[in-house]
Design a protein around this motif. Structure first.
Motif, PDB file in Angstrom:
ATOM      1  N   LEU A  78       0.825  -1.206   0.000  1.00  0.00           N
ATOM      2  CA  LEU A  78       0.000   0.000   0.000  1.00  0.00           C
ATOM      3  C   LEU A  78       0.862   1.260   0.000  1.00  0.00           C
ATOM      4  O   LEU A  78       0.590   2.227  -0.724  1.00  0.00           O
ATOM      5  N   ILE A  79       1.899   1.277   0.815  1.00  0.00           N
ATOM      6  CA  ILE A  79       2.806   2.433   0.874  1.00  0.00           C
ATOM      7  C   ILE A  79       3.490   2.654  -0.472  1.00  0.00           C
ATOM      8  O   ILE A  79       3.609   3.782  -0.967  1.00  0.00           O
ATOM      9  N   ALA A  80       3.923   1.527  -1.082  1.00  0.00           N
ATOM     10  CA  ALA A  80       4.581   1.630  -2.392  1.00  0.00           C
ATOM     11  C   ALA A  80       3.633   2.187  -3.443  1.00  0.00           C
ATOM     12  O   ALA A  80       4.027   3.019  -4.282  1.00  0.00           O
ATOM     13  N   LEU A  81       2.366   1.766  -3.406  1.00  0.00           N
ATOM     14  CA  LEU A  81       1.386   2.267  -4.367  1.00  0.00           C
ATOM     15  C   LEU A  81       1.128   3.762  -4.173  1.00  0.00           C
ATOM     16  O   LEU A  81       1.010   4.524  -5.138  1.00  0.00           O
ATOM     17  N   VAL A  82       1.027   4.181  -2.913  1.00  0.00           N
ATOM     18  CA  VAL A  82       0.814   5.602  -2.624  1.00  0.00           C
ATOM     19  C   VAL A  82       1.985   6.432  -3.152  1.00  0.00           C
ATOM     20  O   VAL A  82       1.797   7.480  -3.794  1.00  0.00           O
ATOM     21  N   ILE A  83       3.209   5.968  -2.914  1.00  0.00           N
ATOM     22  CA  ILE A  83       4.402   6.687  -3.389  1.00  0.00           C
ATOM     23  C   ILE A  83       4.432   6.735  -4.914  1.00  0.00           C
ATOM     24  O   ILE A  83       4.743   7.773  -5.522  1.00  0.00           O
TER      25      ILE A  83
ATOM     26  N   PHE B 138       1.877   6.560  -7.123  1.00  0.00           N
ATOM     27  CA  PHE B 138       0.876   7.459  -7.693  1.00  0.00           C
ATOM     28  C   PHE B 138       1.188   8.929  -7.381  1.00  0.00           C
ATOM     29  O   PHE B 138       0.884   9.822  -8.184  1.00  0.00           O
ATOM     30  N   ALA B 139       1.798   9.178  -6.226  1.00  0.00           N
ATOM     31  CA  ALA B 139       2.197  10.540  -5.899  1.00  0.00           C
ATOM     32  C   ALA B 139       3.286  11.026  -6.863  1.00  0.00           C
ATOM     33  O   ALA B 139       3.245  12.159  -7.361  1.00  0.00           O
ATOM     34  N   ALA B 140       4.257  10.141  -7.143  1.00  0.00           N
ATOM     35  CA  ALA B 140       5.325  10.487  -8.080  1.00  0.00           C
ATOM     36  C   ALA B 140       4.773  10.694  -9.483  1.00  0.00           C
ATOM     37  O   ALA B 140       5.183  11.611 -10.207  1.00  0.00           O
ATOM     38  N   LEU B 141       3.812   9.853  -9.868  1.00  0.00           N
ATOM     39  CA  LEU B 141       3.202   9.983 -11.189  1.00  0.00           C
ATOM     40  C   LEU B 141       2.455  11.310 -11.319  1.00  0.00           C
ATOM     41  O   LEU B 141       2.533  11.994 -12.339  1.00  0.00           O
TER      42      LEU B 141
ATOM     43  N   LEU C 216       3.071  14.095  -9.595  1.00  0.00           N
ATOM     44  CA  LEU C 216       4.047  15.194  -9.638  1.00  0.00           C
ATOM     45  C   LEU C 216       4.685  15.311 -11.015  1.00  0.00           C
ATOM     46  O   LEU C 216       4.901  16.418 -11.527  1.00  0.00           O
ATOM     47  N   THR C 217       4.974  14.153 -11.634  1.00  0.00           N
ATOM     48  CA  THR C 217       5.570  14.164 -12.970  1.00  0.00           C
ATOM     49  C   THR C 217       4.626  14.776 -13.985  1.00  0.00           C
ATOM     50  O   THR C 217       5.032  15.547 -14.865  1.00  0.00           O
ATOM     51  N   SER C 218       3.335  14.429 -13.875  1.00  0.00           N
ATOM     52  CA  SER C 218       2.342  14.980 -14.804  1.00  0.00           C
ATOM     53  C   SER C 218       2.237  16.490 -14.670  1.00  0.00           C
ATOM     54  O   SER C 218       2.208  17.221 -15.663  1.00  0.00           O
ATOM     55  N   TRP C 219       2.195  16.979 -13.428  1.00  0.00           N
ATOM     56  CA  TRP C 219       2.110  18.429 -13.219  1.00  0.00           C
ATOM     57  C   TRP C 219       3.377  19.131 -13.686  1.00  0.00           C
ATOM     58  O   TRP C 219       3.323  20.215 -14.265  1.00  0.00           O
ATOM     59  N   ALA C 220       4.522  18.498 -13.427  1.00  0.00           N
ATOM     60  CA  ALA C 220       5.788  19.096 -13.878  1.00  0.00           C
ATOM     61  C   ALA C 220       5.814  19.190 -15.396  1.00  0.00           C
ATOM     62  O   ALA C 220       6.233  20.192 -15.967  1.00  0.00           O
ATOM     63  N   GLY C 221       5.348  18.130 -16.074  1.00  0.00           N
ATOM     64  CA  GLY C 221       5.290  18.149 -17.529  1.00  0.00           C
ATOM     65  C   GLY C 221       4.379  19.237 -18.047  1.00  0.00           C
ATOM     66  O   GLY C 221       4.670  19.891 -19.042  1.00  0.00           O
ATOM     67  N   PHE C 222       3.276  19.450 -17.352  1.00  0.00           N
ATOM     68  CA  PHE C 222       2.333  20.499 -17.774  1.00  0.00           C
ATOM     69  C   PHE C 222       2.968  21.882 -17.671  1.00  0.00           C
ATOM     70  O   PHE C 222       2.870  22.700 -18.577  1.00  0.00           O
TER      71      PHE C 222
END
Length: 199
Positions: free
Chosen positions: A42-47, A49-52, A54-60
């Motif tokens: 669960l912790i790994a999944l949360v990390i 999706f959080a990274a994903l 952040l990457t999407s917003w950074a790309g935007f």
């Protein structure tokens, strides 16, 4: 009877769960280990999706807002009065008002058949196409075309300029098109300017 049945069940369970040495594992430890494993997943999944996210917003913000085509300006400047047979200068100006550079640009100018090109600055082998190259952020430039209009007085003559450019970090090309209509008002004859009689 019930005692015998319970004993048989225990023996069967013992056979199922015993290890190679005939010992039973500690089922309490197994349950705890399973809970830890689920928690780690669960912790790994949360990390992840959080990274994903952040990457999407950074790309935007970095790429999505990096270049805006409406900030590229193009215009044609002609003399206020066009006289047939008189040498005039046509200016085609381009301006990159964006903070991102343009990696490659070329300019096409469609002139009327009634216009004779005498020279251009910068020079080009083809009097209607210029390879501009790169344009820096907030950079600008111009093409000057010198020539003569040889049409009839009152003629409406269109001029079209097209800037084809490719911004930095983009694979596709963009276009900016502008049009200008000039009207021949007078004409030159024997060194003088003649036109329609004024009332």
């Amino acid at each position: 009877m019930a005692h015998t049945r319970k004993k048989d069940i225990d023996q069967e369970l013992h056979k199922i769960f015993e290890d190679a040495d005939g010992k039973l594992p500690n089922l309490h430890k197994i349950e705890i280990a399973r809970e830890h494993k689920i928690r780690k997943i669960l912790i790994a999944l949360v990390i992840f999706f959080a990274a994903l996210s952040l990457t999407s917003w950074a790309g935007f913000f970095v790429f999505g807002r990096q270049f805006r085509g409406e900030k590229v300006a193009l215009d044609i400047e002609t003399p206020s009065k066009i006289v047939a047979g008189e040498t005039v200068d046509l200016l085609v100006r381009y301006n990159n008002r964006d903070r991102s550079a343009i990696a490659a640009a070329k300019l096409n100018v469609k002139l009327p058949k009634e216009f004779t090109v005498l020279s251009s600055d910068p020079e080009t082998a083809d009097s209607s196409r210029w390879d501009i190259g790169s344009i820096a952020p907030y950079g600008h430039g111009q093409i000057k075309i010198s020539g003569k209009f040889l049409g009839k007085v009152g003629s409406n003559l269109p001029i079209e300029a097209t800037l084809i450019y490719k911004p930095e970090n983009f694979n596709s090309e963009f276009e900016k098109v502008v049009n200008e209509l000039v009207v021949i008002e007078d004409f030159v004859l024997d060194g003088g300017v003649l036109g329609p009689d004024k009332i």
